[in-house]
Design a protein around this motif. Structure first.
Motif, PDB file in Angstrom:
ATOM      1  N   VAL A 412      -2.709   5.054 -11.531  1.00  0.00           N
ATOM      2  CA  VAL A 412      -2.762   4.250 -10.304  1.00  0.00           C
ATOM      3  C   VAL A 412      -3.673   4.910  -9.278  1.00  0.00           C
ATOM      4  O   VAL A 412      -4.510   4.253  -8.633  1.00  0.00           O
ATOM      5  CB  VAL A 412      -1.344   4.059  -9.727  1.00  0.00           C
ATOM      6  N   GLU A 413      -3.533   6.216  -9.113  1.00  0.00           N
ATOM      7  CA  GLU A 413      -4.361   6.926  -8.135  1.00  0.00           C
ATOM      8  C   GLU A 413      -5.833   6.905  -8.538  1.00  0.00           C
ATOM      9  O   GLU A 413      -6.719   6.809  -7.681  1.00  0.00           O
ATOM     10  CB  GLU A 413      -3.863   8.357  -7.984  1.00  0.00           C
ATOM     11  N   HIS A 414      -6.099   6.949  -9.828  1.00  0.00           N
ATOM     12  CA  HIS A 414      -7.483   6.843 -10.293  1.00  0.00           C
ATOM     13  C   HIS A 414      -8.057   5.479  -9.921  1.00  0.00           C
ATOM     14  O   HIS A 414      -9.178   5.366  -9.396  1.00  0.00           O
ATOM     15  CB  HIS A 414      -7.556   7.048 -11.805  1.00  0.00           C
ATOM     16  N   ASP A 415      -7.274   4.421 -10.180  1.00  0.00           N
ATOM     17  CA  ASP A 415      -7.750   3.076  -9.869  1.00  0.00           C
ATOM     18  C   ASP A 415      -7.935   2.877  -8.374  1.00  0.00           C
ATOM     19  O   ASP A 415      -8.828   2.142  -7.937  1.00  0.00           O
ATOM     20  CB  ASP A 415      -6.767   2.037 -10.410  1.00  0.00           C
ATOM     21  N   LEU A 416      -7.084   3.536  -7.593  1.00  0.00           N
ATOM     22  CA  LEU A 416      -7.123   3.345  -6.145  1.00  0.00           C
ATOM     23  C   LEU A 416      -8.207   4.179  -5.484  1.00  0.00           C
ATOM     24  O   LEU A 416      -8.896   3.708  -4.566  1.00  0.00           O
ATOM     25  CB  LEU A 416      -5.756   3.691  -5.549  1.00  0.00           C
ATOM     26  N   TYR A 417      -8.395   5.397  -5.964  1.00  0.00           N
ATOM     27  CA  TYR A 417      -9.270   6.329  -5.257  1.00  0.00           C
ATOM     28  C   TYR A 417     -10.617   6.579  -5.940  1.00  0.00           C
ATOM     29  O   TYR A 417     -11.598   6.909  -5.282  1.00  0.00           O
ATOM     30  CB  TYR A 417      -8.561   7.677  -5.075  1.00  0.00           C
ATOM     31  N   GLU A 418     -10.665   6.437  -7.258  1.00  0.00           N
ATOM     32  CA  GLU A 418     -11.885   6.825  -7.964  1.00  0.00           C
ATOM     33  C   GLU A 418     -12.772   5.641  -8.342  1.00  0.00           C
ATOM     34  O   GLU A 418     -13.986   5.754  -8.351  1.00  0.00           O
ATOM     35  CB  GLU A 418     -11.519   7.615  -9.237  1.00  0.00           C
ATOM     36  N   VAL A 419     -12.158   4.517  -8.671  1.00  0.00           N
ATOM     37  CA  VAL A 419     -12.957   3.366  -9.089  1.00  0.00           C
ATOM     38  C   VAL A 419     -13.816   2.847  -7.940  1.00  0.00           C
ATOM     39  O   VAL A 419     -14.953   2.425  -8.124  1.00  0.00           O
ATOM     40  CB  VAL A 419     -12.031   2.247  -9.625  1.00  0.00           C
ATOM     41  N   ASN A 420     -13.259   2.897  -6.733  1.00  0.00           N
ATOM     42  CA  ASN A 420     -13.979   2.394  -5.558  1.00  0.00           C
ATOM     43  C   ASN A 420     -14.074   3.499  -4.512  1.00  0.00           C
ATOM     44  O   ASN A 420     -13.185   3.650  -3.676  1.00  0.00           O
ATOM     45  CB  ASN A 420     -13.259   1.164  -4.980  1.00  0.00           C
ATOM     46  N   PRO A 421     -15.151   4.293  -4.528  1.00  0.00           N
ATOM     47  CA  PRO A 421     -15.273   5.413  -3.575  1.00  0.00           C
ATOM     48  C   PRO A 421     -15.214   4.971  -2.119  1.00  0.00           C
ATOM     49  O   PRO A 421     -14.699   5.703  -1.273  1.00  0.00           O
ATOM     50  CB  PRO A 421     -16.642   6.010  -3.920  1.00  0.00           C
ATOM     51  N   LYS A 422     -15.750   3.784  -1.813  1.00  0.00           N
ATOM     52  CA  LYS A 422     -15.711   3.314  -0.425  1.00  0.00           C
ATOM     53  C   LYS A 422     -14.268   3.092   0.029  1.00  0.00           C
ATOM     54  O   LYS A 422     -13.905   3.434   1.160  1.00  0.00           O
ATOM     55  CB  LYS A 422     -16.518   2.027  -0.288  1.00  0.00           C
ATOM     56  N   LEU A 423     -13.465   2.515  -0.865  1.00  0.00           N
ATOM     57  CA  LEU A 423     -12.053   2.314  -0.542  1.00  0.00           C
ATOM     58  C   LEU A 423     -11.357   3.656  -0.374  1.00  0.00           C
ATOM     59  O   LEU A 423     -10.552   3.842   0.548  1.00  0.00           O
ATOM     60  CB  LEU A 423     -11.368   1.501  -1.641  1.00  0.00           C
ATOM     61  N   ARG A 424     -11.671   4.615  -1.264  1.00  0.00           N
ATOM     62  CA  ARG A 424     -11.081   5.949  -1.158  1.00  0.00           C
ATOM     63  C   ARG A 424     -11.410   6.584   0.189  1.00  0.00           C
ATOM     64  O   ARG A 424     -10.531   7.128   0.875  1.00  0.00           O
ATOM     65  CB  ARG A 424     -11.619   6.835  -2.285  1.00  0.00           C
ATOM     66  N   ASP A 425     -12.672   6.515   0.597  1.00  0.00           N
ATOM     67  CA  ASP A 425     -13.071   7.119   1.871  1.00  0.00           C
ATOM     68  C   ASP A 425     -12.399   6.423   3.048  1.00  0.00           C
ATOM     69  O   ASP A 425     -12.025   7.074   4.037  1.00  0.00           O
ATOM     70  CB  ASP A 425     -14.594   7.060   2.025  1.00  0.00           C
ATOM     71  N   LEU A 426     -12.234   5.107   2.940  1.00  0.00           N
ATOM     72  CA  LEU A 426     -11.576   4.368   4.009  1.00  0.00           C
ATOM     73  C   LEU A 426     -10.109   4.779   4.125  1.00  0.00           C
ATOM     74  O   LEU A 426      -9.596   5.007   5.229  1.00  0.00           O
ATOM     75  CB  LEU A 426     -11.674   2.869   3.735  1.00  0.00           C
ATOM     76  N   ILE A 427      -9.439   4.893   2.979  1.00  0.00           N
ATOM     77  CA  ILE A 427      -8.024   5.270   2.977  1.00  0.00           C
ATOM     78  C   ILE A 427      -7.829   6.666   3.564  1.00  0.00           C
ATOM     79  O   ILE A 427      -6.854   6.924   4.287  1.00  0.00           O
ATOM     80  CB  ILE A 427      -7.454   5.193   1.549  1.00  0.00           C
ATOM     81  N   LYS A 428      -8.771   7.558   3.275  1.00  0.00           N
ATOM     82  CA  LYS A 428      -8.623   8.942   3.734  1.00  0.00           C
ATOM     83  C   LYS A 428      -9.241   9.193   5.109  1.00  0.00           C
ATOM     84  O   LYS A 428      -9.317  10.340   5.566  1.00  0.00           O
ATOM     85  CB  LYS A 428      -9.253   9.886   2.705  1.00  0.00           C
ATOM     86  N   SER A 429      -9.655   8.124   5.782  1.00  0.00           N
ATOM     87  CA  SER A 429     -10.367   8.305   7.050  1.00  0.00           C
ATOM     88  C   SER A 429      -9.464   8.642   8.216  1.00  0.00           C
ATOM     89  O   SER A 429      -9.922   9.217   9.214  1.00  0.00           O
ATOM     90  CB  SER A 429     -11.171   7.038   7.378  1.00  0.00           C
ATOM     91  N   ASP A 430      -8.179   8.292   8.152  1.00  0.00           N
ATOM     92  CA  ASP A 430      -7.253   8.671   9.224  1.00  0.00           C
ATOM     93  C   ASP A 430      -5.835   8.677   8.663  1.00  0.00           C
ATOM     94  O   ASP A 430      -5.569   8.084   7.603  1.00  0.00           O
ATOM     95  CB  ASP A 430      -7.372   7.743  10.442  1.00  0.00           C
ATOM     96  N   PRO A 431      -4.891   9.350   9.340  1.00  0.00           N
ATOM     97  CA  PRO A 431      -3.528   9.490   8.804  1.00  0.00           C
ATOM     98  C   PRO A 431      -2.837   8.157   8.542  1.00  0.00           C
ATOM     99  O   PRO A 431      -2.093   8.026   7.567  1.00  0.00           O
ATOM    100  CB  PRO A 431      -2.811  10.280   9.906  1.00  0.00           C
ATOM    101  N   ARG A 432      -3.066   7.165   9.399  1.00  0.00           N
ATOM    102  CA  ARG A 432      -2.405   5.875   9.209  1.00  0.00           C
ATOM    103  C   ARG A 432      -2.850   5.219   7.904  1.00  0.00           C
ATOM    104  O   ARG A 432      -2.039   4.708   7.138  1.00  0.00           O
ATOM    105  CB  ARG A 432      -2.702   4.961  10.395  1.00  0.00           C
ATOM    106  N   ARG A 433      -4.162   5.242   7.651  1.00  0.00           N
ATOM    107  CA  ARG A 433      -4.671   4.649   6.407  1.00  0.00           C
ATOM    108  C   ARG A 433      -4.250   5.485   5.195  1.00  0.00           C
ATOM    109  O   ARG A 433      -4.022   4.943   4.114  1.00  0.00           O
ATOM    110  CB  ARG A 433      -6.192   4.524   6.477  1.00  0.00           C
ATOM    111  N   THR A 434      -4.176   6.800   5.370  1.00  0.00           N
ATOM    112  CA  THR A 434      -3.718   7.653   4.273  1.00  0.00           C
ATOM    113  C   THR A 434      -2.296   7.294   3.870  1.00  0.00           C
ATOM    114  O   THR A 434      -1.967   7.200   2.681  1.00  0.00           O
ATOM    115  CB  THR A 434      -3.802   9.134   4.670  1.00  0.00           C
ATOM    116  N   GLN A 435      -1.434   7.097   4.882  1.00  0.00           N
ATOM    117  CA  GLN A 435      -0.048   6.705   4.601  1.00  0.00           C
ATOM    118  C   GLN A 435      -0.010   5.338   3.929  1.00  0.00           C
ATOM    119  O   GLN A 435       0.772   5.109   3.004  1.00  0.00           O
ATOM    120  CB  GLN A 435       0.768   6.679   5.900  1.00  0.00           C
TER     121      GLN A 435
END
Length: 564
Positions: A412-435
């Protein structure tokens, strides 16, 4: 401080510190349980016991071997409190509460009117936001299914087909701790506290309710309600005496209803089997009354059910037989718990956090030597009560131990974070999105693995529509664990699954440690290490199969089946 004095101080106790740095509620619980029990209390649970117990109770999962190692090797004296605080903030906590209250409130009914995903998603959202429990109860008892926005909350009534008698029995049992089913025909023969007037006073809130075809969105059924219909009843022992009642809860007086002008009784008048909407709904009067200060039975019952969930047994046991001939084992404590829950604003997280931080909760299930059976009576809580895993806990524990959960989580984490690098960077851009990313990953993990739980529910759950707190052992359960495809398949997987990790370890002692940490959340004893070493040596080249057999033996053991 005596427990009766503490009762007076219930307001704010979930957060109020005591003079010696503790917490008033926590301290009061331990004082009540330990009073007069000097020398008869079990020792504190080992770190492994505590870690497995609290993780199962608050998240429905067991720790991974890595989590177990980290906790067992942590020298901090505060690690248990830190663990509890972290568990109630994980997405898995809301998921666990969703399962607990779904089973408690719907009792595994088949979701004929409201899709299971909609109802469970509604519950999970409430617990993720830590919405006050009394507000949730008011909403599920008020919703009629006609509004798409609140239809999921209406599952409590819709899955009971709005049947007035079923609603009466289940509201009394689930929310008031009183199984008054027998009182439909007469005052209860065995329990003087349960009167026929109690049954029909509650029935009067529902007697005008019915399930209307096409009354909801998209032609679905919804609750309708007539504007008229009084309640009369007779005892089978006094057939010549007819009694009349208005709506009331237990021994309270009838609720006063405002007069309605003749001809103006309805907002929407029923046509055929259509949905009637009265100007004054009797059913709508119940939720606020049930959860108000006027009904102490509600907060008492809810506190007792939560205590039973954590401690393995209610202060009143069974939890739906609260009456004077079956008093609470610790009456003042139960009053205190109910009052503290209410004055906290029905803060579920805070309440469970305090229960988990008591000495009563963190006690070992191993009794001290030399005690009599009377000293170890379960209602004394002198040792931890062993609790059979629920079907959901059992399924997730097996998948966790065999490595299914961790492997799917990686996918799941691979599909969420690795398949789409832009989505990964967006999710990790601030604590709220990380959560938010953590919550999305948890939701996707459950979407993929929840179907695997169905077999465990099928074999380990009670029949639908029955109280689910009692469990039995059956031949079918044994056959499912022995020959069932899920367990045998998961044990055969290699790579980073449990069997693959074990095969990769050359040292038999390391095999034993990984095996026991993964399944039982503890390190093996010296004798158990020796047993594993001898078993592997005896099997020679058949080592992978031998490891599967060892893992199977632990997964089907009594120790794994219980939370203790």
């Amino acid at each position: 401080m005596r427990i009766l004095v503490v009762v007076v101080l219930a307001a704010g106790m979930l957060a109020a510190p005591s003079a010696h740095g503790g917490n008033l509620l926590r301290d009061a619980i331990d004082q009540a349980i330990e009073a007069g029990q000097a020398g008869k209390l079990g020792p504190p649970a080992t770190d492994g016991e505590f870690l497995r117990r609290v993780t199962l109770d608050l998240t429905g999962l067991i720790p991974t071997s890595a989590e177990a190692r980290a906790f067992l090797d942590d020298p901090s004296p505060y690690k248990r409190e830190r663990l509890i605080d972290s568990l109630v903030d994980r997405p898995e906590y809301a998921r666990r509460m969703q399962v607990v209250f779904d089973v408690m409130w719907l009792e595994r009914r088949p979701n004929a009117q409201v899709p299971a995903d909609a109802w469970r998603g509604y519950l999970r959202k409430q617990f993720a936001a830590n919405r006050p429990l009394d507000q949730v109860v008011r909403e599920i008892l008020s919703a009629d299914g006609s509004d798409p926005k609140t239809r999921p909350a209406a599952a409590f009534a819709l899955e009971r087909a709005g049947d007035p008698h079923v609603m009466t029995r289940d509201v009394a049992r689930i929310f008031l701790g009183r199984d008054i089913t027998c009182s439909q025909c007469h005052d209860h023969i065995l329990y003087d506290d349960y009167k026929q007037s109690h049954y029909y006073g509650l029935f009067a809130f529902f007697n005008r309710t019915y399930l209307a075809d096409n009354g909801g969105p998209d032609g679905k059924a919804a609750l309708g309600e007539h504007a008229e219909g009084d309640v009369t009843y007779k005892s089978v022992f006094k057939k010549k005496v007819t009694s009349t009642t208005g709506p009331h809860v237990i021994d309270a007086t009838d609720v006063k209803e405002a007069p309605i002008t003749k001809g103006e009784e309805y907002w929407a008048y029923p046509v055929g089997k259509g949905r009637a909407v009265p100007r004054q709904s009797r059913r709508a009067l119940l939720p606020a009354l049930l959860t108000s200060e006027q009904t102490p039975e509600f907060r008492r019952t809810l506190a007792n059910r939560l205590w039973a969930m954590m401690m393995g047994r209610g202060l009143v046991h069974p939890v739906d037989l609260d009456h004077s001939d079956n008093p609470a084992s610790h009456p003042e404590l139960l009053v205190l718990l109910g009052d503290s829950l209410a004055t906290s604003g029905y803060d579920l997280k805070a309440f469970l956090r305090e229960l988990a931080k008591t000495r009563a909760y963190s006690r070992s299930s191993e009794p001290p030597p030399g005690l009599s059976p009377g000293d170890l009576a379960p209602e004394k809580f002198t040792v931890a009560i062993m609790k059979p895993l629920t079907p959901e806990q059992m399924g997730w524990a097996v998948m966790g131990a065999t490595g299914v959960v961790s492997n799917y989580k990686l996918a799941v984490e691979h599909d969420l974070y690795e398949v789409n690098p832009k989505l990964r960077d967006l999710i990790k851009s601030d604590p709220r999105r990380t959560q938010l990313g953590i919550e999305l990953a948890e939701e996707e993990l459950h979407r993929r693995l929840d179907p695997s739980i169905n077999g465990f529910v099928q074999h380990f759950a009670r029949p639908p529509g029955q109280a689910q707190d009692a469990q039995t052992s059956t031949v079918n359960q044994a056959l499912f664990l022995t020959n069932g495809d899920p367990l045998q398949t998961w044990l055969s997987n290699g790579g980073t699954y449990l069997n693959g990790r074990l095969v990769a370890l050359a040292d038999p002692s390391s095999v034993a440690e990984e095996l026991y940490l993964s399944t039982l959340t503890r390190r093996p004893t010296p004798e158990e290490r020796d047993e594993v070493t001898r078993y592997l040596a005896d099997r020679g080249k058949d080592r992978p199969r031998a490891m599967r057999e060892l893992a199977w033996a632990l997964l089907t053991s009594t120790e794994f089946r219980f939370n203790h």
